[in-house]
Write an enzyme that holds these catalytic residues in place. Structure first.
Site, PDB file in Angstrom:
ATOM      1  N   CYS A  51      47.425 106.821 167.476  1.00 17.10           N
ATOM      2  CA  CYS A  51      47.044 107.738 168.540  1.00 17.10           C
ATOM      3  C   CYS A  51      45.850 107.180 169.319  1.00 17.10           C
ATOM      4  O   CYS A  51      44.800 106.908 168.737  1.00 17.10           O
ATOM      5  CB  CYS A  51      46.704 109.113 167.972  1.00 17.10           C
ATOM      6  SG  CYS A  51      46.242 110.316 169.243  1.00 17.10           S
ATOM      7  N   GLY A  96      56.575  99.325 172.631  1.00 18.22           N
ATOM      8  CA  GLY A  96      55.845  99.122 173.878  1.00 18.22           C
ATOM      9  C   GLY A  96      56.707  98.560 174.979  1.00 18.22           C
ATOM     10  O   GLY A  96      57.273  97.472 174.853  1.00 18.22           O
ATOM     11  N   LYS A 139      52.459 103.354 161.400  1.00 22.12           N
ATOM     12  CA  LYS A 139      52.524 103.034 162.829  1.00 22.12           C
ATOM     13  C   LYS A 139      51.097 102.865 163.338  1.00 22.12           C
ATOM     14  O   LYS A 139      50.237 103.708 163.081  1.00 22.12           O
ATOM     15  CB  LYS A 139      53.237 104.129 163.614  1.00 22.12           C
ATOM     16  CG  LYS A 139      53.482 103.760 165.074  1.00 22.12           C
ATOM     17  CD  LYS A 139      54.407 104.773 165.730  1.00 22.12           C
ATOM     18  CE  LYS A 139      54.729 104.326 167.163  1.00 22.12           C
ATOM     19  NZ  LYS A 139      53.551 104.407 168.038  1.00 22.12           N
ATOM     20  N   GLY A 190      59.532 105.256 172.812  1.00 22.63           N
ATOM     21  CA  GLY A 190      58.787 106.484 173.084  1.00 22.63           C
ATOM     22  C   GLY A 190      59.053 106.997 174.475  1.00 22.63           C
ATOM     23  O   GLY A 190      60.072 107.619 174.751  1.00 22.63           O
ATOM     24  N   ARG A 191      58.148 106.687 175.409  1.00 27.89           N
ATOM     25  CA  ARG A 191      58.243 107.227 176.765  1.00 27.89           C
ATOM     26  C   ARG A 191      59.539 106.848 177.470  1.00 27.89           C
ATOM     27  O   ARG A 191      60.021 107.576 178.344  1.00 27.89           O
ATOM     28  CB  ARG A 191      57.042 106.751 177.594  1.00 27.89           C
ATOM     29  CG  ARG A 191      55.695 107.284 177.128  1.00 27.89           C
ATOM     30  CD  ARG A 191      54.556 106.635 177.911  1.00 27.89           C
ATOM     31  NE  ARG A 191      54.511 105.199 177.699  1.00 27.89           N
ATOM     32  CZ  ARG A 191      54.074 104.312 178.592  1.00 27.89           C
ATOM     33  NH1 ARG A 191      53.644 104.730 179.779  1.00 27.89           N
ATOM     34  NH2 ARG A 191      54.048 103.025 178.314  1.00 27.89           N
ATOM     35  N   PRO A 249      57.507 109.473 167.305  1.00 26.62           N
ATOM     36  CA  PRO A 249      57.067 110.870 167.328  1.00 26.62           C
ATOM     37  C   PRO A 249      56.169 111.122 168.529  1.00 26.62           C
ATOM     38  O   PRO A 249      55.231 110.356 168.781  1.00 26.62           O
ATOM     39  CB  PRO A 249      56.301 111.019 166.012  1.00 26.62           C
ATOM     40  CG  PRO A 249      55.861 109.629 165.677  1.00 26.62           C
ATOM     41  CD  PRO A 249      56.933 108.717 166.191  1.00 26.62           C
ATOM     42  N   ALA A 252      54.136 114.399 170.465  1.00 26.31           N
ATOM     43  CA  ALA A 252      53.767 115.813 170.422  1.00 26.31           C
ATOM     44  C   ALA A 252      54.360 116.556 171.608  1.00 26.31           C
ATOM     45  O   ALA A 252      54.255 116.110 172.754  1.00 26.31           O
ATOM     46  CB  ALA A 252      52.244 115.944 170.431  1.00 26.31           C
TER      47      ALA A 252
END
Length: 280
Positions: free
Chosen positions: A122, A227, A164, A250-251, A37, A39
Site C-alpha cells: 500500500c 504494474g 505482495k 489491478g487498475r 485486491p 479496496a
C-alpha cells in the site's frame, strides 16, 4: 518447489502455452493471473464478473487485522466468500505481528479462505507515514516477525501465505530483494512485486527490470509481476522480459473484466481477444 525463468529468446509454437499453471501451496491456478485486491473494488460482485470472463486467482478487498480480530462486522463480510469461489483468497494488512497472526488464525482456522496474502504494497501516505504498507519492509525485523506469525498461524490449516510488496519507499530506499529472500526463507508460497516505489504511487512506468531481478534472486518459490498490465499483450511482454511465473492485474481490469478472457487466451497460446463495443 523450484521455478525456472522463461528464456525470452525461445520462440513458442502456435497454440503453445506461455506458462505452466501457477502453484500457490496446494492450489494449482491454471491461468497464472491474479486479480489484485483493491479496496472498494474487488468485492464479491466484481470477482464474479472477472471469474465469468476468464481464469485465475481472485483476491478479495484488503481486511485490516485489528478490525478482524475485533470481529468487526464489515471485516467479517469481506472474508466471507460465495460458495462457487474455487480458491477463496483474502488479503490482510497489519503492523503488529501478534494481531496479524491472530487475524490469519481466524481466517484459516475458521475455514474462511484457502489462501492469505499479506499487504506490504500500500503506497497511501497516511499508511506509509506511520511505517505501514510499502514502507514496512524497511523495518526488517518487524517485517520478519509479521510474516513469520502469519505463516505459523496458517500452516496447521494447510493455508498458504503469500506476500505482495513494492520496490521500497523511494529510489534511495529499496527493500524488495531482501524482503523477497526473507519471505522465501520463512515459508511463504509466493511473492508479488508491484514494480514501483511507494513514493512513485501509480505515476510513471513500472520498472519491470526489478521484477526480473527479484526472479533471479528468489529461486525456490513463484515470483509474480505487477504494474502496467493493460492488455494481454502487456502480460505476455512482462513474462518474456522478466521470466516471472505469473502476473497480477489491478487498475487494468477496472471497468474491463473481460481483460481476464484476453489473459486466459494469451497464456493458453490463443489469439482471440474480447473487444466489446456499444452494440455488445
Amino acid at each position: 518447489m523450484s521455478t525456472t525463468a522463461l528464456d525470452p529468446t525461445t520462440a513458442r509454437r502456435p497454440g503453445e502455452r506461455l506458462l505452466p499453471p501457477l502453484q500457490i501451496g496446494p492450489h494449482s491456478i491454471d491461468t497464472p493471473v491474479v486479480l489484485a485486491p483493491m479496496a472498494g473494488v474487488t468485492n464479491g460482485a466484481f470477482r464474479r464478473l472477472c471469474r465469468e470472463h476468464g481464469a485465475g486467482l481472485y483476491v478479495a478487498e484488503m481486511v485490516t487485522s485489528r478490525a478482524l480480530v475485533a470481529r468487526n462486522e464489515e471485516s467479517l463480510r469481506i472474508v466471507t466468500f460465495d460458495e462457487d469461489e474455487k480458491v477463496r483468497s483474502a488479503q490482510v494488512y497489519g503492523v503488529d505481528p501478534a494481531t496479524v497472526g491472530a487475524a490469519v488464525k481466524i481466517i484459516a482456522g475458521e475455514g474462511r479462505a484457502d489462501h492469505v496474502d499479506l499487504n506490504f504494497g500500500c503506497p497511501v501516505p497516511k499508511v506509509t507515514r506511520k511505517g505501514g504498507g510499502a514502507a514496512l519492509p524497511w523495518k526488517r525485523e518487524l517485517f520478519t516477525r509479521i510474516v513469520e506469525a502469519a505463516v505459523k498461524a496458517a500452516a496447521p490449516h494447510g493455508v498458504p501465505v503469500t506476500v505482495k510488496m513494492r520496490k521500497g519507499i523511494d529510489a534511495e530506499h529499496h527493500t524488495y530483494l531482501e524482503a523477497g529472500l526473507i519471505a522465501e526463507s520463512l515459508g511463504v508460497a509466493a511473492v508479488a512485486l508491484h514494480a514501483r516505489t511507494a513514493a512513485e504511487y501509480y505515476s510513471g512506468h513500472a520498472d519491470w527490470s526489478a521484477i526480473a531481478e527479484l526472479k533471479r534472486t528468489v529461486t525456490s518459490i513463484p515470483v509474480l509481476g505487477h504494474g502496467d498490465i493493460w492488455s494481454a499483450e502487456d502480460a505476455v511482454a512482462m513474462v518474456e522480459q522478466t521470466g516471472c511465473d505469473g502476473v497480477v492485474v489491478g487498475r487494468g481490469c477496472q471497468g474491463r473484466p473481460w481483460l481476464f478472457a484476453d489473459l486466459a487466451a494469451a497464456f493458453d497460446g490463443r489469439d482471440e481477444r474480447v473487444r466489446p463495443g456499444l452494440r455488445m
